[in-house]
Design a protein around this motif. Structure first.
Motif, PDB file in Angstrom:
ATOM      1  N   GLU A  39      -5.523   3.534  -4.617  1.00 57.50           N
ATOM      2  CA  GLU A  39      -5.157   4.803  -5.228  1.00 57.50           C
ATOM      3  C   GLU A  39      -5.005   5.939  -4.217  1.00 57.50           C
ATOM      4  OE1 GLU A  39      -7.462   3.749  -9.353  1.00 57.50           O
ATOM      5  OE2 GLU A  39      -7.729   5.715  -8.492  1.00 57.50           O
ATOM      6  N   THR A  40      -5.335   5.718  -2.955  1.00 56.42           N
ATOM      7  CA  THR A  40      -5.201   6.766  -1.951  1.00 56.42           C
ATOM      8  C   THR A  40      -3.807   6.711  -1.342  1.00 56.42           C
ATOM      9  OG1 THR A  40      -6.066   5.377  -0.185  1.00 56.42           O
ATOM     10  CG2 THR A  40      -7.663   6.743  -1.394  1.00 56.42           C
ATOM     11  N   GLU A  41      -3.473   7.750  -0.599  1.00 59.16           N
ATOM     12  CA  GLU A  41      -2.180   7.803   0.062  1.00 59.16           C
ATOM     13  C   GLU A  41      -2.065   6.676   1.089  1.00 59.16           C
ATOM     14  OE1 GLU A  41       0.553   9.903  -0.310  1.00 59.16           O
ATOM     15  OE2 GLU A  41      -0.494  10.483  -2.129  1.00 59.16           O
ATOM     16  N   PRO A  42      -0.891   6.064   1.212  1.00 56.63           N
ATOM     17  CA  PRO A  42      -0.726   5.028   2.229  1.00 56.63           C
ATOM     18  C   PRO A  42      -0.804   5.642   3.627  1.00 56.63           C
ATOM     19  CG  PRO A  42       1.348   5.475   1.095  1.00 56.63           C
ATOM     20  CD  PRO A  42       0.284   6.277   0.407  1.00 56.63           C
ATOM     21  N   GLU A  43      -1.211   4.832   4.563  1.00 55.70           N
ATOM     22  CA  GLU A  43      -1.336   5.245   5.957  1.00 55.70           C
ATOM     23  C   GLU A  43      -0.168   4.670   6.754  1.00 55.70           C
ATOM     24  OE1 GLU A  43      -3.866   7.082   7.475  1.00 55.70           O
ATOM     25  OE2 GLU A  43      -4.569   7.527   5.447  1.00 55.70           O
ATOM     26  N   PRO A  44       0.196   5.326   7.870  1.00 59.31           N
ATOM     27  CA  PRO A  44       1.232   4.747   8.733  1.00 59.31           C
ATOM     28  C   PRO A  44       0.812   3.363   9.228  1.00 59.31           C
ATOM     29  CG  PRO A  44       0.790   7.028   9.362  1.00 59.31           C
ATOM     30  CD  PRO A  44      -0.266   6.625   8.360  1.00 59.31           C
ATOM     31  N   VAL A  45       1.787   2.506   9.429  1.00 60.00           N
ATOM     32  CA  VAL A  45       1.548   1.167   9.960  1.00 60.00           C
ATOM     33  C   VAL A  45       1.395   1.236  11.480  1.00 60.00           C
ATOM     34  CG1 VAL A  45       2.571  -1.124  10.256  1.00 60.00           C
ATOM     35  CG2 VAL A  45       2.770   0.056   8.064  1.00 60.00           C
ATOM     36  N   VAL A  46       2.212   2.040  12.120  1.00 60.15           N
ATOM     37  CA  VAL A  46       2.202   2.161  13.582  1.00 60.15           C
ATOM     38  C   VAL A  46       1.106   3.147  13.997  1.00 60.15           C
ATOM     39  CG1 VAL A  46       3.562   2.762  15.610  1.00 60.15           C
ATOM     40  CG2 VAL A  46       4.680   1.677  13.653  1.00 60.15           C
ATOM     41  N   ASP A  47       0.219   2.692  14.863  1.00 61.87           N
ATOM     42  CA  ASP A  47      -0.920   3.516  15.286  1.00 61.87           C
ATOM     43  C   ASP A  47      -0.504   4.852  15.901  1.00 61.87           C
ATOM     44  OD1 ASP A  47      -2.731   1.620  14.428  1.00 61.87           O
ATOM     45  OD2 ASP A  47      -2.972   0.719  16.414  1.00 61.87           O
ATOM     46  N   GLU A  48       0.639   4.906  16.560  1.00 57.01           N
ATOM     47  CA  GLU A  48       1.083   6.124  17.229  1.00 57.01           C
ATOM     48  C   GLU A  48       1.571   7.189  16.252  1.00 57.01           C
ATOM     49  OE1 GLU A  48       1.569   3.088  18.235  1.00 57.01           O
ATOM     50  OE2 GLU A  48       0.546   3.149  20.173  1.00 57.01           O
ATOM     51  N   ALA A  49       1.771   6.822  15.003  1.00 58.39           N
ATOM     52  CA  ALA A  49       2.221   7.775  13.982  1.00 58.39           C
ATOM     53  C   ALA A  49       1.028   8.471  13.352  1.00 58.39           C
ATOM     54  CB  ALA A  49       3.034   7.058  12.907  1.00 58.39           C
ATOM     55  N   ASP A  50       1.232   9.731  12.991  1.00 56.91           N
ATOM     56  CA  ASP A  50       0.182  10.514  12.338  1.00 56.91           C
ATOM     57  C   ASP A  50       0.443  10.731  10.855  1.00 56.91           C
ATOM     58  OD1 ASP A  50      -1.149  10.880  14.761  1.00 56.91           O
ATOM     59  OD2 ASP A  50      -0.085  12.738  15.196  1.00 56.91           O
ATOM     60  N   ALA A  51       1.696  10.538  10.414  1.00 60.12           N
ATOM     61  CA  ALA A  51       2.052  10.867   9.034  1.00 60.12           C
ATOM     62  C   ALA A  51       3.217  10.008   8.570  1.00 60.12           C
ATOM     63  CB  ALA A  51       2.424  12.345   8.933  1.00 60.12           C
ATOM     64  N   LEU A  52       3.440  10.041   7.267  1.00 57.86           N
ATOM     65  CA  LEU A  52       4.577   9.344   6.677  1.00 57.86           C
ATOM     66  C   LEU A  52       5.648  10.312   6.186  1.00 57.86           C
ATOM     67  CD1 LEU A  52       2.688   6.578   4.670  1.00 57.86           C
ATOM     68  CD2 LEU A  52       3.962   6.316   6.798  1.00 57.86           C
ATOM     69  N   GLU A  53       5.346  11.595   6.191  1.00 54.83           N
ATOM     70  CA  GLU A  53       6.315  12.584   5.737  1.00 54.83           C
ATOM     71  C   GLU A  53       6.415  13.718   6.740  1.00 54.83           C
ATOM     72  OE1 GLU A  53       5.873  13.950   1.726  1.00 54.83           O
ATOM     73  OE2 GLU A  53       5.215  11.989   1.037  1.00 54.83           O
ATOM     74  N   GLY A  54       7.657  14.087   7.043  1.00 52.43           N
ATOM     75  CA  GLY A  54       7.900  15.211   7.939  1.00 52.43           C
ATOM     76  C   GLY A  54       8.445  16.392   7.160  1.00 52.43           C
ATOM     77  N   ASP A  55       8.972  17.351   7.881  1.00 49.30           N
ATOM     78  CA  ASP A  55       9.547  18.550   7.276  1.00 49.30           C
ATOM     79  C   ASP A  55      10.989  18.251   6.876  1.00 49.30           C
ATOM     80  OD1 ASP A  55      10.433  21.066   6.552  1.00 49.30           O
ATOM     81  OD2 ASP A  55       9.639  22.064   8.342  1.00 49.30           O
ATOM     82  N   THR A  56      11.280  18.294   5.585  1.00 49.74           N
ATOM     83  CA  THR A  56      12.623  18.013   5.090  1.00 49.74           C
ATOM     84  C   THR A  56      13.355  19.269   4.628  1.00 49.74           C
ATOM     85  OG1 THR A  56      11.762  17.484   2.903  1.00 49.74           O
ATOM     86  CG2 THR A  56      12.055  15.636   4.438  1.00 49.74           C
ATOM     87  N   ASP A  57      12.816  20.429   4.942  1.00 52.88           N
ATOM     88  CA  ASP A  57      13.480  21.688   4.605  1.00 52.88           C
ATOM     89  C   ASP A  57      14.734  21.801   5.474  1.00 52.88           C
ATOM     90  OD1 ASP A  57      14.355  24.281   4.213  1.00 52.88           O
ATOM     91  OD2 ASP A  57      12.418  25.210   4.635  1.00 52.88           O
ATOM     92  N   PRO A  58      15.912  21.915   4.874  1.00 52.53           N
ATOM     93  CA  PRO A  58      17.143  22.011   5.668  1.00 52.53           C
ATOM     94  C   PRO A  58      17.099  23.107   6.733  1.00 52.53           C
ATOM     95  CG  PRO A  58      17.694  21.640   3.380  1.00 52.53           C
ATOM     96  CD  PRO A  58      16.205  21.879   3.431  1.00 52.53           C
TER      97      PRO A  58
END
Length: 170
Positions: A39-58
């Motif tokens: 039920e928690t947010e998924p974590e990145p698979v690649v250790d070097e990543a910190d997040a799964l979502e970036g800034d999508t504001d145009p």
């Protein structure tokens, strides 16, 4: 050993508090293991990543012309622009008709390439790099954003190295 009323009340309060704490910990997915539950947010698979979502504001993408990724079997990891820094398989926000350069670096020595696909899983306008398997090697893809672009992928690991593309039309 006999308890008087005060000791018994203290003992039962302590037990109740411990059970409540364990229940809360269990629902948050930790139970002392630090592991997330379903039920928690998924974590990145690649250790070097910190997040799964970036800034999508145009607005954050308005002046972007260069995009950089690190290529790993588990996913692409954004390097530049700042909107995707350390984001695994980040969504790219591109402006229709704009020219871009996407450069990726092979970080694990496994064969990768990058390609832009349409929603039929076909490469758009030949926008794909040849690929390489040399750790540290880079490839650059020059392309123009078109509405046909739906995703970017590694054609060798298309399930793990895949991200969405939003095309902004003005």
């Amino acid at each position: 050993m006999a308890f008087d009323r005060t000791e018994r009340r203290t003992f039962l309060s302590t037990i109740a508090g411990s059970l409540a704490a364990t229940t809360v910990a269990g629902t948050s997915g930790c139970l002392g293991t630090g592991e997330p539950d379903a039920e928690t947010e998924p974590e990145p698979v690649v250790d070097e990543a910190d997040a799964l979502e970036g800034d999508t504001d145009p607005d954050a993408w308005q002046d972007v012309h260069d995009i950089q990724f690190d290529g790993w079997v588990g996913g692409w990891v954004g390097v530049e622009p700042a909107a995707i820094d350390r984001v695994e398989n980040p969504m790219l926000v591109l402006f229709e008709g704009q020219a871009y350069e996407l450069t990726w670096q092979n970080r694990d020595g496994v064969h990768h390439n990058v390609a832009f696909w349409d929603d039929d899983r076909e490469v758009v306008d030949g926008y794909a790099t040849d690929g390489n398997e040399r750790e540290g090697a880079t490839e650059t893809l020059r392309f123009e954003a078109t509405p046909a672009i739906d995703t970017y992928r590694c054609e060798y690991q298309p399930a793990g190295q895949v991200g969405d593309v939003e095309i902004v039309t003005e």
